[in-house]
Design a protein around this motif. Structure first.
Motif, PDB file in Angstrom:
ATOM      1  N   ALA A   1      48.855  49.166  47.307  1.00 22.12           N
ATOM      2  CA  ALA A   1      47.605  49.830  47.688  1.00 22.12           C
ATOM      3  C   ALA A   1      46.549  49.672  46.598  1.00 22.12           C
ATOM      4  CB  ALA A   1      47.854  51.311  47.979  1.00 22.12           C
ATOM      5  N   ARG A   2      46.963  49.835  45.349  1.00 23.58           N
ATOM      6  CA  ARG A   2      46.022  49.679  44.235  1.00 23.58           C
ATOM      7  C   ARG A   2      45.545  48.232  44.114  1.00 23.58           C
ATOM      8  NH1 ARG A   2      48.518  53.419  39.352  1.00 23.58           N
ATOM      9  NH2 ARG A   2      47.892  55.426  40.254  1.00 23.58           N
ATOM     10  N   VAL A   3      46.439  47.277  44.338  1.00 28.89           N
ATOM     11  CA  VAL A   3      46.055  45.862  44.267  1.00 28.89           C
ATOM     12  C   VAL A   3      45.026  45.542  45.350  1.00 28.89           C
ATOM     13  CG1 VAL A   3      46.887  43.493  44.672  1.00 28.89           C
ATOM     14  CG2 VAL A   3      48.108  44.998  43.082  1.00 28.89           C
ATOM     15  N   GLU A   4      45.258  45.993  46.563  1.00 27.30           N
ATOM     16  CA  GLU A   4      44.308  45.718  47.649  1.00 27.30           C
ATOM     17  C   GLU A   4      42.952  46.360  47.373  1.00 27.30           C
ATOM     18  OE1 GLU A   4      44.620  43.423  50.009  1.00 27.30           O
ATOM     19  OE2 GLU A   4      46.508  43.013  48.981  1.00 27.30           O
ATOM     20  N   ALA A   5      42.944  47.586  46.855  1.00 27.72           N
ATOM     21  CA  ALA A   5      41.679  48.253  46.512  1.00 27.72           C
ATOM     22  C   ALA A   5      40.972  47.499  45.387  1.00 27.72           C
ATOM     23  CB  ALA A   5      41.939  49.699  46.107  1.00 27.72           C
ATOM     24  N   THR A   6      41.725  47.010  44.435  1.00 24.80           N
ATOM     25  CA  THR A   6      41.157  46.258  43.312  1.00 24.80           C
ATOM     26  C   THR A   6      40.563  44.945  43.791  1.00 24.80           C
ATOM     27  OG1 THR A   6      42.670  47.280  41.753  1.00 24.80           O
ATOM     28  CG2 THR A   6      41.702  45.178  41.092  1.00 24.80           C
ATOM     29  N   LYS A   7      41.281  44.219  44.649  1.00 22.33           N
ATOM     30  CA  LYS A   7      40.757  42.964  45.196  1.00 22.33           C
ATOM     31  C   LYS A   7      39.472  43.219  45.973  1.00 22.33           C
ATOM     32  CE  LYS A   7      43.504  40.181  47.380  1.00 22.33           C
ATOM     33  NZ  LYS A   7      44.595  39.667  48.240  1.00 22.33           N
ATOM     34  N   SER A   8      39.465  44.253  46.783  1.00 20.71           N
ATOM     35  CA  SER A   8      38.287  44.581  47.572  1.00 20.71           C
ATOM     36  C   SER A   8      37.092  44.865  46.656  1.00 20.71           C
ATOM     37  CB  SER A   8      38.592  45.795  48.457  1.00 20.71           C
ATOM     38  OG  SER A   8      37.463  46.163  49.192  1.00 20.71           O
ATOM     39  N   PHE A   9      37.310  45.676  45.626  1.00 25.33           N
ATOM     40  CA  PHE A   9      36.246  45.982  44.662  1.00 25.33           C
ATOM     41  C   PHE A   9      35.762  44.711  43.983  1.00 25.33           C
ATOM     42  CE2 PHE A   9      35.066  46.728  40.231  1.00 25.33           C
ATOM     43  CZ  PHE A   9      34.024  47.635  40.370  1.00 25.33           C
ATOM     44  N   LEU A  10      36.683  43.903  43.500  1.00 20.82           N
ATOM     45  CA  LEU A  10      36.334  42.686  42.769  1.00 20.82           C
ATOM     46  C   LEU A  10      35.537  41.726  43.641  1.00 20.82           C
ATOM     47  CD1 LEU A  10      36.674  41.074  40.110  1.00 20.82           C
ATOM     48  CD2 LEU A  10      38.799  40.154  41.067  1.00 20.82           C
ATOM     49  N   PHE A  11      36.015  41.475  44.850  1.00 21.18           N
ATOM     50  CA  PHE A  11      35.354  40.507  45.728  1.00 21.18           C
ATOM     51  C   PHE A  11      34.010  41.015  46.246  1.00 21.18           C
ATOM     52  CE2 PHE A  11      39.762  38.674  46.987  1.00 21.18           C
ATOM     53  CZ  PHE A  11      39.854  38.049  45.757  1.00 21.18           C
ATOM     54  N   GLN A  12      33.884  42.326  46.488  1.00 20.76           N
ATOM     55  CA  GLN A  12      32.613  42.874  46.962  1.00 20.76           C
ATOM     56  C   GLN A  12      31.583  42.942  45.838  1.00 20.76           C
ATOM     57  OE1 GLN A  12      33.452  46.628  48.834  1.00 20.76           O
ATOM     58  NE2 GLN A  12      34.320  45.677  50.658  1.00 20.76           N
ATOM     59  N   ARG A  13      32.022  43.364  44.674  1.00 17.88           N
ATOM     60  CA  ARG A  13      31.101  43.544  43.554  1.00 17.88           C
ATOM     61  C   ARG A  13      30.720  42.207  42.912  1.00 17.88           C
ATOM     62  NH1 ARG A  13      30.599  48.066  39.467  1.00 17.88           N
ATOM     63  NH2 ARG A  13      28.656  47.435  38.497  1.00 17.88           N
ATOM     64  N   TYR A  14      31.652  41.278  42.862  1.00 13.94           N
ATOM     65  CA  TYR A  14      31.443  39.977  42.234  1.00 13.94           C
ATOM     66  C   TYR A  14      31.895  38.889  43.208  1.00 13.94           C
ATOM     67  CZ  TYR A  14      31.518  43.244  38.340  1.00 13.94           C
ATOM     68  OH  TYR A  14      31.295  44.322  37.531  1.00 13.94           O
ATOM     69  N   PRO A  15      31.062  38.554  44.190  1.00 14.57           N
ATOM     70  CA  PRO A  15      31.465  37.637  45.270  1.00 14.57           C
ATOM     71  C   PRO A  15      32.004  36.285  44.810  1.00 14.57           C
ATOM     72  CG  PRO A  15      29.340  38.644  45.756  1.00 14.57           C
ATOM     73  CD  PRO A  15      29.695  39.025  44.353  1.00 14.57           C
ATOM     74  N   GLY A  16      31.566  35.779  43.677  1.00 10.79           N
ATOM     75  CA  GLY A  16      32.041  34.484  43.197  1.00 10.79           C
ATOM     76  C   GLY A  16      33.523  34.475  42.863  1.00 10.79           C
ATOM     77  N   THR A  17      34.091  35.653  42.634  1.00  4.84           N
ATOM     78  CA  THR A  17      35.514  35.702  42.299  1.00  4.84           C
ATOM     79  C   THR A  17      36.392  35.386  43.508  1.00  4.84           C
ATOM     80  OG1 THR A  17      35.583  38.101  42.647  1.00  4.84           O
ATOM     81  CG2 THR A  17      35.180  37.319  40.384  1.00  4.84           C
ATOM     82  N   ARG A  18      35.870  35.559  44.691  1.00  3.76           N
ATOM     83  CA  ARG A  18      36.644  35.207  45.891  1.00  3.76           C
ATOM     84  C   ARG A  18      36.936  33.710  45.912  1.00  3.76           C
ATOM     85  NH1 ARG A  18      37.384  38.013  50.568  1.00  3.76           N
ATOM     86  NH2 ARG A  18      35.669  39.413  50.109  1.00  3.76           N
ATOM     87  N   ASP A  19      35.934  32.899  45.559  1.00  2.00           N
ATOM     88  CA  ASP A  19      36.114  31.448  45.494  1.00  2.00           C
ATOM     89  C   ASP A  19      37.095  31.087  44.377  1.00  2.00           C
ATOM     90  OD1 ASP A  19      34.501  28.681  44.155  1.00  2.00           O
ATOM     91  OD2 ASP A  19      35.454  28.641  46.125  1.00  2.00           O
ATOM     92  N   LEU A  20      36.985  31.763  43.244  1.00  5.60           N
ATOM     93  CA  LEU A  20      37.904  31.511  42.133  1.00  5.60           C
ATOM     94  C   LEU A  20      39.341  31.798  42.571  1.00  5.60           C
ATOM     95  CD1 LEU A  20      38.227  30.792  39.125  1.00  5.60           C
ATOM     96  CD2 LEU A  20      37.938  33.228  38.618  1.00  5.60           C
ATOM     97  N   ALA A  21      39.545  32.906  43.281  1.00  7.29           N
ATOM     98  CA  ALA A  21      40.886  33.256  43.771  1.00  7.29           C
ATOM     99  C   ALA A  21      41.391  32.226  44.785  1.00  7.29           C
ATOM    100  CB  ALA A  21      40.886  34.648  44.390  1.00  7.29           C
ATOM    101  N   SER A  22      40.506  31.710  45.616  1.00  5.09           N
ATOM    102  CA  SER A  22      40.941  30.726  46.619  1.00  5.09           C
ATOM    103  C   SER A  22      41.346  29.405  45.974  1.00  5.09           C
ATOM    104  CB  SER A  22      39.849  30.500  47.668  1.00  5.09           C
ATOM    105  OG  SER A  22      38.769  29.774  47.117  1.00  5.09           O
TER     106      SER A  22
END
Length: 185
Positions: A37-58
């Motif tokens: 649950a904490r990991v999913e909340a963290t990913k959501s925060f990270l990707f919403q607040r810093y959209p470029g990190t979604r591409d880095l994760a992919s």
């Protein structure tokens, strides 16, 4: 009354710091569901607040998300947290992060971080180790740089570390190492 020695004061401070660091991280509670649950909340925060990190994760082979690290120090310091390693958005392992430090420091803080493994070799080395220590090989970046970490950077640097969501205050310079160990929650 007995006189306290410097060693006794440091030992007491170290014990207090480690207990404090452990308090907010569910030490002793074996909850894979809590970590997930904490990991999913963290990913959501990270990707919403810093959209470029979604591409880095992919582009990463795997990502270790550490959603809550609690750190405290008064000359002797420590930090503890738990998180999950995901490959293609699926949790494959759980890890704890521990840190010990000694030096000019005072305060406490909580933060999250993510390690992006950009090569198969870096991920394989991490997963095969009995305890992996963060070292100078890491490329540290701010979340704001997530969008601008180019292909060349991620090919040269096998592991990219992002620290984000800091709360609290800790000041000082320390000599510290972070060790990641696989756990069974």
């Amino acid at each position: 009354m007995e006189r306290l020695t410097r060693r006794a004061v440091l030992a007491g401070a170290g014990a207090s710091v480690l207990l404090t660091a452990a308090c907010g991280n569910g030490v002793g509670s074996n909850g894979a569901q809590q970590i997930d649950a904490r990991v999913e909340a963290t990913k959501s925060f990270l990707f919403q607040r810093y959209p470029g990190t979604r591409d880095l994760a992919s582009r990463a082979t795997g990502v270790l998300y550490m959603p809550l690290i609690t750190e405290a120090g008064f000359f002797v310091g420590g930090a503890y947290g738990r998180g999950a390693l995901q490959i293609r958005d699926v949790t494959v392992d759980y890890y704890s992060s521990t840190k010990a430090s000694y030096g000019l420091q005072i305060g406490a803080q909580q933060y999250a971080h993510a390690l992006f493994f950009m090569t198969d070799g870096a991920l394989a080395e991490f997963r095969a180790s009995s305890g992996w220590a963060a070292s100078a090989d890491l490329k540290y970046a701010t979340p704001e740089q997530g969008a601008s970490i180019g292909k060349q950077t991620t090919e040269i640097d096998p592991v990219v570390a992002l620290v984000f969501g800091q709360q609290g205050l800790i000041a000082g310079a320390t000599l510290a190492g972070v060790k990641y160990t696989r756990i069974i929650p």
